[in-house]
Design a protein around this motif. Structure first.
Motif, PDB file in Angstrom:
ATOM      1  N   ASP A   1       0.869  -1.323  -0.043  1.00  0.00           N
ATOM      2  CA  ASP A   1      -0.048   0.033   0.218  1.00  0.00           C
ATOM      3  C   ASP A   1       0.824   1.164  -0.104  1.00  0.00           C
ATOM      4  O   ASP A   1       0.285   2.239   0.274  1.00  0.00           O
ATOM      5  CB  ASP A   1      -1.077   0.067   1.123  1.00  0.00           C
ATOM      6  CG  ASP A   1      -2.261  -0.740   1.000  1.00  0.00           C
ATOM      7  OD1 ASP A   1      -2.424  -1.151  -0.118  1.00  0.00           O
ATOM      8  OD2 ASP A   1      -3.003  -0.984   1.855  1.00  0.00           O
TER       9      ASP A   1
ATOM     10  N   THR B   1       2.328  -0.109  -7.232  1.00  0.00           N
ATOM     11  CA  THR B   1       1.740  -0.389  -8.442  1.00  0.00           C
ATOM     12  C   THR B   1       1.378   1.059  -8.862  1.00  0.00           C
ATOM     13  O   THR B   1       1.349   1.103 -10.238  1.00  0.00           O
ATOM     14  CB  THR B   1       0.242  -1.268  -7.971  1.00  0.00           C
ATOM     15  OG1 THR B   1       0.641  -2.208  -7.013  1.00  0.00           O
ATOM     16  CG2 THR B   1      -0.384  -1.674  -9.151  1.00  0.00           C
ATOM     17  N   SER B   2       0.842   2.091  -8.153  1.00  0.00           N
ATOM     18  CA  SER B   2       0.607   3.384  -8.570  1.00  0.00           C
ATOM     19  C   SER B   2       1.713   3.927  -9.414  1.00  0.00           C
ATOM     20  O   SER B   2       1.362   4.660 -10.572  1.00  0.00           O
ATOM     21  CB  SER B   2       0.100   4.235  -7.507  1.00  0.00           C
ATOM     22  OG  SER B   2      -0.864   3.505  -6.578  1.00  0.00           O
TER      23      SER B   2
HETATM   24  P1  GDP Z   1       1.184  -1.110  -3.554  1.00  0.00           P
HETATM   25  O1  GDP Z   1       0.462  -2.217  -2.564  1.00  0.00           O
HETATM   26  O2  GDP Z   1       2.576  -0.543  -2.659  1.00  0.00           O
HETATM   27  O3  GDP Z   1       1.077  -1.324  -5.021  1.00  0.00           O
HETATM   28  O4  GDP Z   1       0.403   0.283  -3.330  1.00  0.00           O
HETATM   29  P2  GDP Z   1      -0.968   0.809  -4.469  1.00  0.00           P
HETATM   30  O5  GDP Z   1      -0.161   1.349  -5.687  1.00  0.00           O
HETATM   31  O6  GDP Z   1      -1.851  -0.223  -4.702  1.00  0.00           O
HETATM   32  O7  GDP Z   1      -1.361   2.090  -3.479  1.00  0.00           O
HETATM   33  C1  GDP Z   1      -1.934   1.802  -2.462  1.00  0.00           C
HETATM   34  C2  GDP Z   1      -2.961   2.837  -2.105  1.00  0.00           C
HETATM   35  O8  GDP Z   1      -2.325   3.993  -1.943  1.00  0.00           O
HETATM   36  C3  GDP Z   1      -4.005   3.198  -3.202  1.00  0.00           C
HETATM   37  O9  GDP Z   1      -5.171   3.351  -2.794  1.00  0.00           O
HETATM   38  C4  GDP Z   1      -3.593   4.280  -4.005  1.00  0.00           C
HETATM   39  O10 GDP Z   1      -4.468   5.075  -4.670  1.00  0.00           O
HETATM   40  C5  GDP Z   1      -2.803   5.213  -2.978  1.00  0.00           C
HETATM   41  N1  GDP Z   1      -1.739   6.035  -3.326  1.00  0.00           N
HETATM   42  C6  GDP Z   1      -0.608   5.390  -4.050  1.00  0.00           C
HETATM   43  N2  GDP Z   1       0.104   6.532  -4.246  1.00  0.00           N
HETATM   44  C7  GDP Z   1      -0.466   7.736  -3.771  1.00  0.00           C
HETATM   45  C8  GDP Z   1      -0.023   9.064  -3.622  1.00  0.00           C
HETATM   46  O11 GDP Z   1       0.919   9.475  -4.090  1.00  0.00           O
HETATM   47  N3  GDP Z   1      -1.000   9.905  -3.099  1.00  0.00           N
HETATM   48  C9  GDP Z   1      -1.976   9.287  -2.189  1.00  0.00           C
HETATM   49  N4  GDP Z   1      -2.546  10.486  -1.833  1.00  0.00           N
HETATM   50  N5  GDP Z   1      -2.404   8.192  -2.522  1.00  0.00           N
HETATM   51  C10 GDP Z   1      -1.535   7.256  -3.280  1.00  0.00           C
END
Ligand code: GDP
Length: 601
Positions: A111, A115-116
């Motif tokens: 989280d 991925t983002s």
């Molecule tokens: P992963 O588990 O590391 O791949 O994380 P994800 O990319 O799935 O992101 C987890 C959550 O954090 C999602 O709800 C995204 O929308 C949120 N998120 C990711 N990057 C950002 C950011 O730069 N700012 C904010 N506010 N939320 C983010």
């Protein structure tokens, strides 16, 4: 010399230490340390960090001679194995080597935005002029920044990364450590750092979610520094890029940082050389059969080539890039999806191009045979004793440990004591703590142990089911302790090669007493039938009556039809006499066992 005139013990103290840790070093109770601090005008609780000068005063008053800790230079080259492809690259003609795109993988806590970030970078490259919508997720993609290509492995999380490392084929040149600015360094962040270090791959920190109101970047930088990743704006060596994946801020900066770090490295390959690389992911589909994504790491892969990845092989019938476009060839650092393999290879398998199918089949058969032999030979696990043997032969220079504990409070003194062992000076070999953590031993810990040649220690805690199974199949020893002293003592013994073998009783057979006969003046022998296994003359016997053991000892005579014999097998009858026991009863069970010395626990 201490104040009381006796010889004082020299101790090394770090630049800062908690009261609890200091108490461990001083072999004193934390209360005494706190009292001493108070007497010197310092009010501190047990978890408080105190600086070197303060700790030094207290230590001196408690009869020690403190000296500043010699900070050992990190020697990452000693950790982990050099991936096969890197070894192969070293054989390439230097003149032929050319720059290739850096290969990047993202690691970090769940989280935090891996991925983002991967998605936003993928789409930025579309916005900046790449044609066509990108719909293919093949496990890797390329983007272009400042006219230079960068390859991203887009299976985030370290499962894929460690699977690749475990097979010695890890393909990333640079790790992006994604840390959310509102959450900071978390357990998986620490694991990721350990992985990257063990794989000797440099890290760039993506300080993500900087847009959030509760983002505390400076605090996170402090945490990073504590993990040894000192940010560049604090005069450290780690580039920390504040960014926001959702607001698309700082994306250019991270790409810039990647190129900057890449420029300091030799990211090379020979496009004309032998073709090899790593399997990134693979699946089987009804329509296309086996589809495998390959990362080419040397040479140029062409349609029609015969590819061999561990036990899977075949001629490439079709080849696609990450946009799903059919291509004829792919050079170094280019990820491609190929069709034509006969079986699904594993992510992390190394692949190579061979002459033809026949050659591939021959190699596969050889590998299958070798694998069978290996299974037969290696039924044991990697024990402390074996590790020590490897240390002695120079195969490893240190005992590597992955340590999990139930609570932070037990982890700290364990680590402190083990580090003391290291600086003890008596041993030529040291202890290297690859990773520590709180909670059960997980699959990840086993992976880490496997890739680093470490053993796993669980203090007051064991493995979860997945980890347990994996440890068994991969032959990783998990040693459980409840008492710190026992743990330290074992490690100390292992360092000195004095770990004593444990005697294990191995049951080899069972017999039932059918009759009891007199024999000689005082003795009786048991007339038995062997129900299972065998009874050996030189084995030992346990006499079991109604589930309880009434005697255990050596055999004095073993006869079959009045003949002395060395063994009797299932289904046969025999007479058994024991050295110091003759009170047999009809219906007793005699268990025959041998004693083996083993050094695992
Ligand atoms: P992963 O588990 O590391 O791949 O994380 P994800 O990319 O799935 O992101 C987890 C959550 O954090 C999602 O709800 C995204 O929308 C949120 N998120 C990711 N990057 C950002 C950011 O730069 N700012 C904010 N506010 N939320 C983010």
């Amino acid at each position: 010399m201490s104040e009381n005139g006796q010889d004082s013990k020299i101790i090394e103290l770090p630049i800062s230490i908690t009261v609890r840790e200091l108490a461990v070093v001083l072999e004193a109770s934390p209360i005494d340390v706190i009292k001493n601090l108070m007497a010197n005008g310092v009010m501190a609780n047990i978890n408080q960090e105190i600086d070197y000068d303060t700790a030094a005063i207290v230590s001196a008053e408690m009869g020690f001679e403190p000296i500043p800790e010699q900070v050992e230079e990190e020697k990452p080259e000693e950790i982990g194995e050099i991936p096969l492809w890197r070894q192969k690259l070293a054989e390439e003609d230097l003149e032929e080597l050319a720059q290739r795109a850096p290969v990047i993988t993202m690691l970090g806590h769940v989280d935090h935005g891996k991925t983002s970030l991967l998605d936003v970078i993928r789409h930025t490259s579309v916005a900046s002029g790449e044609a066509g919508g990108i719909t293919q997720h093949i496990g890797a993609y390329q983007t272009v920044h400042d006219g230079r290509a960068i390859t991203f492995l887009d299976t985030p999380g370290h499962a894929a990364f460690t699977a690749m490392r475990a097979r010695g084929a890890q393909g990333a040149d640079i790790v992006i450590l994604v840390v959310a600015a509102d959450a900071g360094v978390m357990p998986q962040t620490k694991e990721a750092i350990s992985h990257a270090r063990a794989a000797q791959v440099p890290m760039i920190v993506a300080l993500n979610k900087i847009d959030k109101d509760n983002a505390v970047p400076e605090q996170v930088k402090q945490q990073l520094a504590e993990e040894g990743l000192v940010p560049d704006d604090w005069d450290g060596d780690t580039i920390v890029v504040p960014l926001s994946a959702t607001e698309k801020e700082g994306i250019e900066d991270i790409l810039e940082a990647i190129l900057l770090v890449a420029d300091d490295m030799d990211i090379l390959a020979n496009p004309q050389g032998e073709v090899f690389g790593t399997v990134i992911e693979a699946k089987v589909s009804k329509r296309q059969g086996v589809m495998a994504t390959l990362l080419v790491q040397n040479g140029t892969l062409k349609k029609g080539d015969t590819v061999l990845a561990n036990l899977s092989y075949g001629r490439i019938k079709a080849m696609f890039d990450f946009r799903g476009q059919s291509i004829e060839e792919a050079g170094p650092s280019v990820p491609v999806s190929v069709m034509g393999l006969n079986e699904v290879p594993k992510a992390g398998d190394a692949f190579e191009v061979v002459e033809n199918d026949k050659e591939a089949r021959r190699i596969v058969e050889e590998r299958e045979l070798a694998a069978e032999r290996k299974v037969a030979e290696e039924k044991g696990t990697l024990t402390l004793e074996q590790l020590f043997a490897r240390v002695q032969t120079g195969e490893v220079q240190e005992l590597r440990l992955v340590i999990k504990a139930d609570v932070q409070g037990s982890l700290e003194p364990i680590v402190a004591s083990l580090e003391n062992l290291k600086s003890d000076g008596e041993q030529e070999i040291g202890v290297k703590i690859i990773h520590t953590g709180i909670g059960r031993v997980t699959e990840n810990d086993i992976m880490l142990a496997l890739t680093s040649g470490a053993i796993v220690i669980g203090f007051n805690i064991g493995p979860d089911n997945i980890a347990k199974r994996m440890a068994e199949t991969e032959g990783i020893s998990i040693r459980k302790y409840k008492i710190i002293y026992h743990l330290i003592e074992d490690i100390q013994k292992a360092l000195r090669g004095m770990l004593e073998p444990v005697k294990k009783k191995i049951l080899i057979g069972r017999a039932e007493v059918l009759a009891v006969f007199p024999s000689g003046k005082y003795d009786q022998v048991a007339g038995c039938r062997i129900q299972k296994g065998e009874v050996r003359r030189n084995a030992q016997i346990r006499v079991m009556r109604d589930e309880t053991m009434v005697y255990e000892g050596d055999i004095s005579s073993l006869k079959h039809h009045k003949e002395d014999v060395t063994e009797v097998r299932t289904g046969f009858e025999c007479g058994i006499g024991l050295r110091d026991f003759s009170d047999f009863e009809v219906g007793d069970n005699l268990e025959s066992f041998v004693i083996e010395e083993v050094t695992e626990f």
